[in-house]
Motif scaffolding. Structure first.
Motif, PDB file in Angstrom:
ATOM      1  N   ASN A 347       0.871  -1.019   0.060  1.00  9.68           N
ATOM      2  CA  ASN A 347      -0.034  -0.005  -0.073  1.00  9.68           C
ATOM      3  C   ASN A 347       0.819   1.282  -0.195  1.00  9.68           C
ATOM      4  O   ASN A 347       1.640   1.380   0.762  1.00  9.68           O
ATOM      5  N   ASN A 348       0.704   2.227  -0.756  1.00 10.04           N
ATOM      6  CA  ASN A 348       1.245   3.416  -0.984  1.00 10.04           C
ATOM      7  C   ASN A 348       2.931   3.333  -0.838  1.00 10.04           C
ATOM      8  O   ASN A 348       3.711   4.103  -0.604  1.00 10.04           O
ATOM      9  N   ILE A 349       3.320   2.100  -1.718  1.00 10.75           N
ATOM     10  CA  ILE A 349       4.716   1.894  -1.978  1.00 10.75           C
ATOM     11  C   ILE A 349       5.582   2.903  -2.753  1.00 10.75           C
ATOM     12  O   ILE A 349       6.450   3.445  -2.441  1.00 10.75           O
ATOM     13  N   PHE A 350       4.679   3.285  -3.551  1.00 12.50           N
ATOM     14  CA  PHE A 350       5.502   4.438  -4.841  1.00 12.50           C
ATOM     15  C   PHE A 350       5.251   5.800  -4.138  1.00 12.50           C
ATOM     16  O   PHE A 350       4.548   6.732  -4.898  1.00 12.50           O
ATOM     17  N   THR A 351       5.935   6.191  -3.076  1.00 14.89           N
ATOM     18  CA  THR A 351       5.935   7.664  -2.748  1.00 14.89           C
ATOM     19  C   THR A 351       7.201   7.828  -2.429  1.00 14.89           C
ATOM     20  O   THR A 351       8.138   7.085  -2.397  1.00 14.89           O
ATOM     21  N   SER A 352       7.498   9.135  -2.255  1.00 17.14           N
ATOM     22  CA  SER A 352       8.979   9.659  -2.123  1.00 17.14           C
ATOM     23  C   SER A 352       9.556   9.272  -0.815  1.00 17.14           C
ATOM     24  O   SER A 352      10.930   9.047  -0.858  1.00 17.14           O
ATOM     25  N   GLN A 353       8.933   8.989   0.197  1.00 15.08           N
ATOM     26  CA  GLN A 353       9.461   8.639   1.366  1.00 15.08           C
ATOM     27  C   GLN A 353      10.040   7.281   1.285  1.00 15.08           C
ATOM     28  O   GLN A 353      10.831   6.730   2.206  1.00 15.08           O
ATOM     29  N   ASN A 354       9.546   6.320   0.359  1.00 14.43           N
ATOM     30  CA  ASN A 354       9.886   4.903   0.238  1.00 14.43           C
ATOM     31  C   ASN A 354      10.896   4.586  -0.889  1.00 14.43           C
ATOM     32  O   ASN A 354      11.417   3.646  -1.067  1.00 14.43           O
ATOM     33  N   GLU A 355      11.386   5.887  -1.454  1.00 11.45           N
ATOM     34  CA  GLU A 355      12.397   5.685  -2.431  1.00 11.45           C
ATOM     35  C   GLU A 355      13.744   5.326  -1.962  1.00 11.45           C
ATOM     36  O   GLU A 355      14.251   5.741  -0.857  1.00 11.45           O
ATOM     37  N   ILE A 356      14.425   4.529  -2.762  1.00 15.49           N
ATOM     38  CA  ILE A 356      15.722   3.993  -2.442  1.00 15.49           C
ATOM     39  C   ILE A 356      16.500   4.089  -3.535  1.00 15.49           C
ATOM     40  O   ILE A 356      16.061   3.709  -4.815  1.00 15.49           O
ATOM     41  N   TYR A 357      17.926   4.352  -3.295  1.00 16.14           N
ATOM     42  CA  TYR A 357      18.704   4.217  -4.844  1.00 16.14           C
ATOM     43  C   TYR A 357      20.259   4.299  -4.406  1.00 16.14           C
ATOM     44  O   TYR A 357      20.527   4.647  -3.044  1.00 16.14           O
ATOM     45  N   THR A 358      20.856   3.941  -5.403  1.00 13.23           N
ATOM     46  CA  THR A 358      22.474   3.720  -4.952  1.00 13.23           C
ATOM     47  C   THR A 358      23.057   4.199  -6.585  1.00 13.23           C
ATOM     48  O   THR A 358      22.427   3.929  -7.607  1.00 13.23           O
ATOM     49  N   ALA A 359      24.059   4.760  -6.354  1.00 13.42           N
ATOM     50  CA  ALA A 359      25.015   5.109  -7.795  1.00 13.42           C
ATOM     51  C   ALA A 359      26.317   4.913  -7.402  1.00 13.42           C
ATOM     52  O   ALA A 359      26.880   5.448  -6.397  1.00 13.42           O
ATOM     53  N   GLN A 360      27.148   4.277  -8.364  1.00 16.25           N
ATOM     54  CA  GLN A 360      28.616   3.802  -8.053  1.00 16.25           C
ATOM     55  C   GLN A 360      29.278   3.803  -9.399  1.00 16.25           C
ATOM     56  O   GLN A 360      28.628   3.359 -10.278  1.00 16.25           O
ATOM     57  N   VAL A 361      30.334   4.404  -9.307  1.00 13.64           N
ATOM     58  CA  VAL A 361      31.247   4.299 -10.191  1.00 13.64           C
ATOM     59  C   VAL A 361      32.492   3.396  -9.817  1.00 13.64           C
ATOM     60  O   VAL A 361      33.165   3.513  -8.644  1.00 13.64           O
TER      61      VAL A 361
END
Length: 486
Positions: A347-361
């Motif tokens: 429920n309501n998973i696609f919200t900004s507070q549930n965002e996760i991300y990683t970026a790596q070089v």
């Protein structure tokens, strides 16, 4: 964040793809000057042969240096020499149904797909994942239970700064082009095989017709000889000689019938079908009139032969693979990233507070490989030398086959001219012998000798026609003549 990363990656990938397309292949080594020509030496008896050919209605040689220059910018078309409608139909059937052609087309499709696999490495690889789990952990002696629901997209992309991937693409594309050239070479061989089998069939049929005419004539002769023997005009020895000549002609009929059947069976195999059926056709004499006798051929035309082109493509592929090996000794830069959502429930998973991300070089530099890279480079150089030697040998083979084919066409035409003159003279001699016999001036043995000479000359003339046409087929094969499949 993830959308910006993918957009940036796409722009850089497009730029690198353009750079990869702009990088060309190294030109194959020059074995002989491309402006050179392959020519035949003029025979001292050329004026005699030309006059005999003119008397027999055979084509004259092309002017010096004029042969095939009008087609120097394209491969020779088989249809320019194979004007027999039956033969054209047979070739088209073979190209459609021959199993070897099917296998070659399958190999082309395989290498086309492998080239696509190589090109895919230039672009970022994006995966999407979704998960749902029920978890229980112990934290500071206290059990904790929780539910985790997640959805994410991950990106992985190697930046091809040193051209390692692009060289791999170039190698795969060169392999694909080489397989296409191999298929052209197979088509070339198939057309030549169908043509020579068809010519063998026509020769056997014409020889059979000659033998049947001779058998009919000798059968009437032996009947007359038996009557004269009973009248005491000739001896039994003459009768037996006449009977032996009848048996010889009958044996020739059986032989040429077998040769015709064998040629038809060979054609059936090349056409991709079981033996059986009758192949209609024209005559060797009509096919001879359409043949042009070349003076020489340009070397540049020979370099477009499919086997030469395939060897050149294989050399390009080895050079590109050597570039891949060299680039593998340089640093590899990888960009990885992940973007998604994670929550205790769907429920309501696609919200900004549930965002996760990683970026790596990441940067990977080979430090110690135990000599693997240097050994691979040495092996790559050795493969390049092997490929270069194969290419040079293919060029020399093309020159040799073209020279042999030119000699075969020219001397075949000269031999046919002389054989036609001989057959014409013996034909007149046979008519004169018959008239002398009818006038009581000569015995029938003189007629029989003239008939034997004419029979042998007509068979030799038929064989000369076939040899001349086969030499023309070998010439077009040596020049890499094309067959356009419509």
């Amino acid at each position: 964040m993830m959308r910006r990363l993918i957009r940036t990656a796409s722009v850089v990938a497009a730029a690198m793809l353009g750079a990869g397309c702009a990088s060309g292949h190294q030109a194959p080594p020059q074995v002989v000057p491309t402006a050179a020509r392959v020519a035949t030496d003029t025979s001292p008896a050329a004026p005699l042969f030309d006059s005999l050919a003119q008397a027999a209605g055979l084509p004259q040689p092309m002017p010096a240096g004029a042969a095939f220059d009008a087609q120097a910018n394209q491969s020779l078309a088989w249809i320019d020499v194979l004007r027999d409608t039956t033969l054209v139909s047979l070739v088209r059937t073979a190209l459609r149904d021959n199993r070897d052609i099917h296998g070659a087309l399958g190999r082309i499709a395989e290498y086309r797909a492998l080239a696509g696999v190589a090109r895919s490495a230039l672009l970022p690889e994006v995966d999407a994942t979704a998960s749902a789990s029920r978890n229980r952990i112990v934290f500071a002696g206290t059990p904790v239970e929780y539910t985790a629901v997640g959805a994410a997209a991950s990106l992985q992309w190697e930046l091809d700064f040193w051209g390692r991937i692009r060289k791999g693409v170039a190698a795969a594309e060169a392999d694909q082009a080489a397989r296409a050239d191999d298929e052209r070479a197979l088509v070339l061989t198939l057309v030549a095989d169908v043509s020579t089998s068809y010519l063998a069939l026509l020769e056997a049929r014409e020889n059979r017709d000659i033998a049947e005419r001779t058998l009919t004539s000798r059968q009437s002769t032996v009947g007359l000889a038996r009557q004269r023997y009973t009248q005491g005009v000739i001896s039994e020895l003459d009768v037996r000689q006449f009977e032996a000549d009848v048996a010889g002609a009958a044996a020739s009929v059986a032989q040429f019938t077998r040769d015709a059947s064998t040629a038809e069976h060979q054609l059936a195999l090349l056409l991709g079908r079981a033996p059986g059926g009758h192949v209609g056709g024209g005559t060797l004499d009509s096919a001879v009139a359409a043949v042009a006798v070349p003076d020489s051929v340009p070397v540049d035309l020979l370099l477009r032969r499919p086997d030469v082109a395939s060897a050149a493509r294989s050399l390009e592929a080895e050079q590109a693979r050597y570039g891949v090996t060299r680039a593998s000794a340089l640093p590899r830069i990888m960009i990885t990233g992940q973007y998604g959502w994670q929550a205790p429930s769907a429920n309501n998973i696609f919200t900004s507070q549930n965002e996760i991300y990683t970026a790596q070089v990441g940067l990977s530099v080979p430090i110690f490989t135990g000599g693997r890279i240097s050994s691979n480079l040495a092996a790559g150089r050795a493969r390049i030398e092997q490929a270069r030697a194969r290419y040079e040998q293919s060029v020399l083979t093309a020159l040799n086959e073209a020279a042999d084919a030119l000699v075969g066409v020219r001397t075949g035409r000269d031999q046919l001219s002389a054989q036609a003159a001989q057959a014409a003279a013996l034909r007149d001699a046979f008519r004169l012998a018959e008239r002398r016999y009818e006038g009581g001036i000569a015995s029938y043995l003189e007629v029989l000798d003239a008939q034997r000479g004419l029979f042998a000359a007509e068979l030799a003339l038929t064989q000369s026609r076939r040899n001349y046409l086969e030499a023309t087929v070998r010439l077009y094969q040596a020049l890499g003549g094309r067959w356009d499949i419509k």
